[in-house]
Design a protein around this motif. Structure first.
Motif, PDB file in Angstrom:
ATOM      1  N   GLY A  64       0.839  -1.203   0.000  1.00  0.00           N
ATOM      2  CA  GLY A  64       0.000   0.000   0.000  1.00  0.00           C
ATOM      3  C   GLY A  64       0.868   1.244   0.000  1.00  0.00           C
ATOM      4  O   GLY A  64       1.274   1.728   1.058  1.00  0.00           O
TER       5      GLY A  64
ATOM      6  N   ALA B  60       4.264  -3.216  -2.956  1.00  0.00           N
ATOM      7  CA  ALA B  60       3.103  -3.742  -3.687  1.00  0.00           C
ATOM      8  C   ALA B  60       1.964  -2.743  -3.623  1.00  0.00           C
ATOM      9  O   ALA B  60       1.652  -2.222  -2.542  1.00  0.00           O
TER      10      ALA B  60
ATOM     11  N   VAL C 257      -2.214  -0.291  -7.976  1.00  0.00           N
ATOM     12  CA  VAL C 257      -2.035   0.780  -8.964  1.00  0.00           C
ATOM     13  C   VAL C 257      -0.554   0.758  -9.371  1.00  0.00           C
ATOM     14  O   VAL C 257       0.323   1.167  -8.597  1.00  0.00           O
TER      15      VAL C 257
ATOM     16  N   PRO D 145      -6.037   0.561   2.426  1.00  0.00           N
ATOM     17  CA  PRO D 145      -7.298   0.893   3.108  1.00  0.00           C
ATOM     18  C   PRO D 145      -7.637  -0.199   4.138  1.00  0.00           C
ATOM     19  O   PRO D 145      -7.308  -1.379   3.954  1.00  0.00           O
TER      20      PRO D 145
ATOM     21  N   TYR E 130      -8.652  -4.100   3.942  1.00  0.00           N
ATOM     22  CA  TYR E 130      -7.751  -5.187   3.512  1.00  0.00           C
ATOM     23  C   TYR E 130      -6.770  -5.614   4.609  1.00  0.00           C
ATOM     24  O   TYR E 130      -5.993  -6.543   4.406  1.00  0.00           O
TER      25      TYR E 130
ATOM     26  N   LYS F  12      -3.297   1.661  11.610  1.00  0.00           N
ATOM     27  CA  LYS F  12      -4.580   1.709  12.287  1.00  0.00           C
ATOM     28  C   LYS F  12      -5.669   2.089  11.296  1.00  0.00           C
ATOM     29  O   LYS F  12      -5.317   2.687  10.275  1.00  0.00           O
TER      30      LYS F  12
ATOM     31  N   ALA G 125       0.217   0.375  14.454  1.00  0.00           N
ATOM     32  CA  ALA G 125       0.870   1.657  14.177  1.00  0.00           C
ATOM     33  C   ALA G 125       0.157   2.838  14.861  1.00  0.00           C
ATOM     34  O   ALA G 125      -0.336   3.743  14.194  1.00  0.00           O
TER      35      ALA G 125
ATOM     36  N   MET H 107       1.217   5.698  16.348  1.00  0.00           N
ATOM     37  CA  MET H 107       2.515   6.374  16.469  1.00  0.00           C
ATOM     38  C   MET H 107       2.563   7.358  17.626  1.00  0.00           C
ATOM     39  O   MET H 107       3.648   7.718  18.092  1.00  0.00           O
TER      40      MET H 107
ATOM     41  N   HIS I  10      -6.647   6.925  17.149  1.00  0.00           N
ATOM     42  CA  HIS I  10      -5.494   7.377  17.938  1.00  0.00           C
ATOM     43  C   HIS I  10      -5.940   7.889  19.314  1.00  0.00           C
ATOM     44  O   HIS I  10      -5.310   7.613  20.327  1.00  0.00           O
TER      45      HIS I  10
END
Ligand SMILES: NC(=O)c1ccc[n+]([C@@H]2O[C@H](COP(=O)([O-])OP(=O)(O)OC[C@H]3O[C@@H](n4cnc5c(N)ncnc54)[C@H](O)[C@@H]3O)[C@@H](O)[C@H]2O)c1
Length: 339
Positions: A12, A37, A40, A77, A80, A99, A125, A127, A182
């Motif tokens: 992504g 990967a 698009v 997104p 997935y 997240k 993640a 952060m 978050h």
């Protein structure tokens, strides 16, 4: 492992993914980017070129089949995240997952089971847990500097207009998931407890084009919660606020208060002869939490190399998704929801 370095693939290559990948390519010791990967092709190709010419694919499973890759960052997104984590775990790759962890608690549980079954590390993640200010706040709480924590209030408001895929709350989980994950995690972390009950209200104030087709869509939300240990949480989230990116947290204790969150990218306040003061608002999370992303990425590599537990786990991700789900139910059913 390549020459003592972990090879990390990006799945992504969008806004969040490229922050991590740039870190792994240049600023995280003992890491390198082994592939990209993205369905698009243009996005995958240009990311790979920017990251030093690594391989790129439009199908992430090809990277998972590559024995030279040790770990993946999943920044697709949210819908997935579960499918890709399960496939990565099966292929023996460690996972740094953006997240929110997944679309619902059941998916999170599947992910947790796969982590256990295949013995991989899964770091979520969030952060802010690696931000220097947030870490100093946690330390001050542990030292008793504000007495006992009573209430944590946290807001995230962003300038960007929601993308149309957000409009169907049943498919996107809305701003509580995409924006406030978050804040929910911060409330849990600072209160050292899980949400026991939540009450949320929400409305659409800035996106008139969504109103007729998606009456449930909201771009402004307020959620209060009671934590299992009796502490209190208060969250607000907003999209399309136009004035800047505004992420602030307050931790109120029995003997003091901690204020967290800068609004400005530079610390400068400009005072002029017309008696005005001006502070420039930062316009994106990318800048406000730049150092936190780097610390998070370093921590991910360290936990793999040292074989220690990730600082933010799948359990944290799952409990945030549970609170998001309860909040959205509270909005829909106009009632307090117990978790
Ligand atoms: N931690 C944070 O502060 C933060 C900030 C922004 C976004 N996020 C999260 O990161 C994730 C991505 O958000 P974004 O804003 O970067 O989105 P984005 O739209 O900018 O990028 C997503 C990328 O994933 C690609 N993609 C879609 N399906 C894919 C698949 N099956 N395999 C591989 N790639 C695929 C898309 O083509 C796109 O390039 C979301 O879960 C979001 O909530 C986190």
């Amino acid at each position: 492992m390549k020459q003592g370095k972990l090879s990390i693939a990006l799945i992504g290559a969008g806004r969040a993914g490229m922050i991590h990948a740039r870190n792994f390519a240049g600023s995280v010791p003992n890491a390198t980017v082994g592939g990209v990967a993205d369905p698009v092709e243009e996005a995958a190709a240009s990311a790979a070129a920017e990251l030093g010419g690594c391989r790129y694919e439009t199908d992430y499973t090809k990277l998972l089949a590559d024995d030279s890759i040790d770990a993946v960052v999943i920044a697709t997104p949210t819908k997935y995240h579960c499918e890709i984590t399960l496939a990565a775990a099966k292929a023996g790759k460690h996972v740094l997952c953006e997240k929110p962890m997944a679309m619902n608690v059941e998916e999170c549980e599947q992910m947790e089971r796969a982590v256990k079954e295949y013995g991989i590390k899964l770091q979520m993640a969030f952060m802010r847990r690696f931000d220097a200010g947030f870490c100093a706040a946690k330390e001050a709480i542990l030292q008793g500097r504000i007495g006992e924590v009573v209430m944590v209030r946290s807001n995230t408001r962003g300038p960007s207009i929601p993308k149309p895929w957000m409009y169907d709350i049943s498919k996107s989980n809305g701003p509580l998931a995409e924006v406030n994950s978050h804040d929910i995690d911060s409330v849990r972390w600072f209160c050292e407890s899980e949400f026991y009950s939540v009450h949320a209200i929400a409305g659409n104030y800035r996106c008139p084009d969504a109103k007729s087709e998606f009456p449930d869509f909201y771009d402004n939300v307020v959620m209060i919660g009671e934590m299992a240990n009796g502490r209190q949480g208060m969250i607000d989230g907003a999209q399309g606020v136009r004035y800047g990116y505004d992420a602030r947290t307050e931790i109120l204790g029995t003997h003091g208060c901690i204020f967290l969150g800068r609004r400005n990218e530079n610390e400068m306040v400009l005072a002029t002869s017309d008696m005005n003061q001006q502070i420039e608002f930062v316009n994106s999370w990318k800048y406000l939490f730049q150092d936190a992303y780097l610390a998070e990425d370093r921590s991910f590599v360290e936990c793999i190399l040292e074989d220690s537990d990730p600082q933010v786990t799948g359990f944290d991700g799952k409990m945030v998704v549970a609170a998001v789900d309860a909040g959205n139910r509270s909005i829909r059913e106009r009632r307090i929801v117990l978790l």
